[in-house]
Design a protein around this motif. Sequence first.
Motif, PDB file in Angstrom:
ATOM      1  N   ASP A  42      72.578  48.957  85.444  1.00 23.88           N
ATOM      2  CA  ASP A  42      73.736  48.075  85.332  1.00 23.88           C
ATOM      3  C   ASP A  42      73.460  46.837  84.486  1.00 23.88           C
ATOM      4  O   ASP A  42      74.311  46.390  83.733  1.00 23.88           O
ATOM      5  CB  ASP A  42      74.224  47.638  86.713  1.00 23.88           C
ATOM      6  CG  ASP A  42      74.800  48.794  87.524  1.00 23.88           C
ATOM      7  OD1 ASP A  42      75.011  49.884  86.955  1.00 23.88           O
ATOM      8  OD2 ASP A  42      75.031  48.614  88.731  1.00 23.88           O
ATOM      9  N   LYS A  43      72.274  46.267  84.631  1.00 19.13           N
ATOM     10  CA  LYS A  43      71.961  45.030  83.922  1.00 19.13           C
ATOM     11  C   LYS A  43      71.222  45.267  82.604  1.00 19.13           C
ATOM     12  O   LYS A  43      71.043  44.344  81.824  1.00 19.13           O
ATOM     13  CB  LYS A  43      71.137  44.101  84.819  1.00 19.13           C
ATOM     14  CG  LYS A  43      71.905  43.652  86.053  1.00 19.13           C
ATOM     15  CD  LYS A  43      71.076  42.741  86.913  1.00 19.13           C
ATOM     16  CE  LYS A  43      71.854  42.334  88.160  1.00 19.13           C
ATOM     17  NZ  LYS A  43      71.022  41.502  89.047  1.00 19.13           N
ATOM     18  N   GLY A  44      70.771  46.490  82.376  1.00 23.37           N
ATOM     19  CA  GLY A  44      70.095  46.814  81.124  1.00 23.37           C
ATOM     20  C   GLY A  44      68.696  46.249  80.988  1.00 23.37           C
ATOM     21  O   GLY A  44      68.199  46.059  79.870  1.00 23.37           O
ATOM     22  N   CYS A  45      68.044  46.000  82.113  1.00 23.46           N
ATOM     23  CA  CYS A  45      66.685  45.452  82.075  1.00 23.46           C
ATOM     24  C   CYS A  45      65.671  46.533  81.708  1.00 23.46           C
ATOM     25  O   CYS A  45      65.829  47.695  82.072  1.00 23.46           O
ATOM     26  CB  CYS A  45      66.298  44.880  83.442  1.00 23.46           C
ATOM     27  SG  CYS A  45      67.200  43.394  83.887  1.00 23.46           S
ATOM     28  N   SER A  46      64.655  46.121  81.011  1.00 22.96           N
ATOM     29  CA  SER A  46      63.499  46.981  80.767  1.00 22.96           C
ATOM     30  C   SER A  46      62.508  46.754  81.895  1.00 22.96           C
ATOM     31  O   SER A  46      62.422  45.656  82.440  1.00 22.96           O
ATOM     32  CB  SER A  46      62.854  46.631  79.430  1.00 22.96           C
ATOM     33  OG  SER A  46      63.742  46.930  78.374  1.00 22.96           O
ATOM     34  N   ILE A  47      61.750  47.787  82.232  1.00 17.80           N
ATOM     35  CA  ILE A  47      60.778  47.704  83.322  1.00 17.80           C
ATOM     36  C   ILE A  47      59.380  47.742  82.736  1.00 17.80           C
ATOM     37  O   ILE A  47      59.009  48.679  82.026  1.00 17.80           O
ATOM     38  CB  ILE A  47      60.970  48.870  84.331  1.00 17.80           C
ATOM     39  CG1 ILE A  47      62.413  48.916  84.851  1.00 17.80           C
ATOM     40  CG2 ILE A  47      59.966  48.757  85.468  1.00 17.80           C
ATOM     41  CD1 ILE A  47      62.871  47.683  85.587  1.00 17.80           C
ATOM     42  N   LEU A  48      58.622  46.708  83.053  1.00 23.95           N
ATOM     43  CA  LEU A  48      57.247  46.577  82.584  1.00 23.95           C
ATOM     44  C   LEU A  48      56.325  46.889  83.749  1.00 23.95           C
ATOM     45  O   LEU A  48      56.320  46.171  84.752  1.00 23.95           O
ATOM     46  CB  LEU A  48      57.008  45.162  82.068  1.00 23.95           C
ATOM     47  CG  LEU A  48      58.003  44.701  81.002  1.00 23.95           C
ATOM     48  CD1 LEU A  48      57.777  43.240  80.660  1.00 23.95           C
ATOM     49  CD2 LEU A  48      57.911  45.575  79.770  1.00 23.95           C
ATOM     50  N   ILE A  49      55.573  47.967  83.629  1.00 24.92           N
ATOM     51  CA  ILE A  49      54.747  48.442  84.737  1.00 24.92           C
ATOM     52  C   ILE A  49      53.340  47.866  84.622  1.00 24.92           C
ATOM     53  O   ILE A  49      52.720  47.897  83.558  1.00 24.92           O
ATOM     54  CB  ILE A  49      54.680  49.983  84.754  1.00 24.92           C
ATOM     55  CG1 ILE A  49      56.085  50.583  84.745  1.00 24.92           C
ATOM     56  CG2 ILE A  49      53.903  50.457  85.977  1.00 24.92           C
ATOM     57  CD1 ILE A  49      56.115  52.079  84.530  1.00 24.92           C
ATOM     58  N   ILE A  50      52.872  47.353  85.758  1.00 24.34           N
ATOM     59  CA  ILE A  50      51.513  46.838  85.875  1.00 24.34           C
ATOM     60  C   ILE A  50      50.911  47.436  87.141  1.00 24.34           C
ATOM     61  O   ILE A  50      51.586  47.516  88.165  1.00 24.34           O
ATOM     62  CB  ILE A  50      51.496  45.298  85.999  1.00 24.34           C
ATOM     63  CG1 ILE A  50      52.137  44.637  84.787  1.00 24.34           C
ATOM     64  CG2 ILE A  50      50.074  44.788  86.208  1.00 24.34           C
ATOM     65  CD1 ILE A  50      52.295  43.127  84.915  1.00 24.34           C
ATOM     66  N   THR A  51      49.658  47.850  87.057  1.00 27.28           N
ATOM     67  CA  THR A  51      48.932  48.293  88.243  1.00 27.28           C
ATOM     68  C   THR A  51      47.613  47.537  88.310  1.00 27.28           C
ATOM     69  O   THR A  51      47.145  47.009  87.303  1.00 27.28           O
ATOM     70  CB  THR A  51      48.623  49.809  88.209  1.00 27.28           C
ATOM     71  OG1 THR A  51      47.740  50.078  87.114  1.00 27.28           O
ATOM     72  CG2 THR A  51      49.889  50.639  88.081  1.00 27.28           C
ATOM     73  N   ASP A  52      47.030  47.519  89.499  1.00 31.02           N
ATOM     74  CA  ASP A  52      45.655  47.018  89.565  1.00 31.02           C
ATOM     75  C   ASP A  52      44.767  48.066  88.895  1.00 31.02           C
ATOM     76  O   ASP A  52      45.213  49.182  88.600  1.00 31.02           O
ATOM     77  CB  ASP A  52      45.240  46.677  91.000  1.00 31.02           C
ATOM     78  CG  ASP A  52      45.231  47.857  91.954  1.00 31.02           C
ATOM     79  OD1 ASP A  52      45.310  49.033  91.504  1.00 31.02           O
ATOM     80  OD2 ASP A  52      45.133  47.632  93.168  1.00 31.02           O
ATOM     81  N   SER A  53      43.527  47.719  88.616  1.00 25.75           N
ATOM     82  CA  SER A  53      42.670  48.624  87.843  1.00 25.75           C
ATOM     83  C   SER A  53      42.419  49.948  88.555  1.00 25.75           C
ATOM     84  O   SER A  53      42.259  50.984  87.904  1.00 25.75           O
ATOM     85  CB  SER A  53      41.343  47.949  87.495  1.00 25.75           C
ATOM     86  OG  SER A  53      40.663  47.556  88.662  1.00 25.75           O
ATOM     87  N   GLU A  54      42.413  49.947  89.880  1.00 27.90           N
ATOM     88  CA  GLU A  54      42.187  51.193  90.619  1.00 27.90           C
ATOM     89  C   GLU A  54      43.363  52.163  90.513  1.00 27.90           C
ATOM     90  O   GLU A  54      43.216  53.345  90.807  1.00 27.90           O
ATOM     91  CB  GLU A  54      41.906  50.884  92.087  1.00 27.90           C
ATOM     92  CG  GLU A  54      40.588  50.181  92.307  1.00 27.90           C
ATOM     93  CD  GLU A  54      40.362  49.833  93.769  1.00 27.90           C
ATOM     94  OE1 GLU A  54      40.486  50.743  94.620  1.00 27.90           O
ATOM     95  OE2 GLU A  54      40.077  48.661  94.056  1.00 27.90           O
ATOM     96  N   ARG A  55      44.517  51.659  90.119  1.00 27.12           N
ATOM     97  CA  ARG A  55      45.708  52.502  90.000  1.00 27.12           C
ATOM     98  C   ARG A  55      46.075  52.755  88.542  1.00 27.12           C
ATOM     99  O   ARG A  55      47.178  53.187  88.249  1.00 27.12           O
ATOM    100  CB  ARG A  55      46.885  51.834  90.711  1.00 27.12           C
ATOM    101  CG  ARG A  55      47.295  52.361  92.071  1.00 27.12           C
ATOM    102  CD  ARG A  55      46.299  52.521  93.105  1.00 27.12           C
ATOM    103  NE  ARG A  55      45.713  51.250  93.537  1.00 27.12           N
ATOM    104  CZ  ARG A  55      44.731  51.165  94.405  1.00 27.12           C
ATOM    105  NH1 ARG A  55      44.217  52.228  94.945  1.00 27.12           N
ATOM    106  NH2 ARG A  55      44.212  50.007  94.734  1.00 27.12           N
ATOM    107  N   ASP A  56      45.172  52.548  87.611  1.00 25.22           N
ATOM    108  CA  ASP A  56      45.473  52.855  86.205  1.00 25.22           C
ATOM    109  C   ASP A  56      45.868  54.325  86.044  1.00 25.22           C
ATOM    110  O   ASP A  56      46.723  54.657  85.226  1.00 25.22           O
ATOM    111  CB  ASP A  56      44.288  52.523  85.301  1.00 25.22           C
ATOM    112  CG  ASP A  56      44.180  51.038  84.975  1.00 25.22           C
ATOM    113  OD1 ASP A  56      45.184  50.306  85.132  1.00 25.22           O
ATOM    114  OD2 ASP A  56      43.087  50.608  84.566  1.00 25.22           O
ATOM    115  N   TRP A  57      45.247  55.193  86.816  1.00 27.81           N
ATOM    116  CA  TRP A  57      45.590  56.618  86.767  1.00 27.81           C
ATOM    117  C   TRP A  57      47.068  56.829  87.120  1.00 27.81           C
ATOM    118  O   TRP A  57      47.743  57.683  86.532  1.00 27.81           O
ATOM    119  CB  TRP A  57      44.711  57.429  87.732  1.00 27.81           C
ATOM    120  CG  TRP A  57      44.971  57.126  89.192  1.00 27.81           C
ATOM    121  CD1 TRP A  57      44.346  56.179  89.953  1.00 27.81           C
ATOM    122  CD2 TRP A  57      45.950  57.740  90.043  1.00 27.81           C
ATOM    123  NE1 TRP A  57      44.860  56.173  91.232  1.00 27.81           N
ATOM    124  CE2 TRP A  57      45.852  57.116  91.315  1.00 27.81           C
ATOM    125  CE3 TRP A  57      46.894  58.747  89.867  1.00 27.81           C
ATOM    126  CZ2 TRP A  57      46.661  57.473  92.388  1.00 27.81           C
ATOM    127  CZ3 TRP A  57      47.697  59.099  90.938  1.00 27.81           C
ATOM    128  CH2 TRP A  57      47.576  58.463  92.188  1.00 27.81           C
TER     129      TRP A  57
END
Length: 183
Positions: A42-57
């Motif tokens: 609805d708002k047209g936002c982009s999603i920027l994904i960040i994980t901690d280093s253990e969840r890079d996979w």
Amino acid sequence: MQEFLNWTVDTIREDRLISPWLEEKKYEWVPLVSKSIVNILDKGCSILIITDSERDWFLKYILTNLNSHKQNRPFLPFYNFKSFYKDLDSLKTEDDISFIKDMLNISFPNGYCFWYIGKSNDVRATLPKFTKNSFLWIFDEEIQDAFNLKTTDEALDMKLLQMFRLFNKTLSAALFADINVEN
């Protein structure tokens, strides 16, 4: 069009790859996912994904599967935040955060939101935790407006995969107007 909470429960029960533990967390899950999907569709936002280093996979897994041709839907604006800012592990000052937010405001005039998956005390969590409308899957701390998990949970990786599966199905259902996530 099915009501979102009922659709979520039905989907969890019908999908043999999603365990019942997620149904027990439905009142935590539904409002967070609803807000996230409204921000995207609805708002047209982009999603920027960040994980901690253990969840890079897991970040790689998300990005590989989210906009896969197998989804039979338009590609959605999900990005690896590291492609915009490589020095995330060295964030130290409020000025650093301010400079990054300025860059993102210029880059994403329709807005952006963070999706953070990882430990609450990780330096990578700093930016998402203090940015409005972040979609947080936080470990080892109880935070309001976040989906809280424990790193000591033996099934954590499986739960993350199940949560992603449900989130991905929710995206498709909302995109094709099978559900209204705002109700």
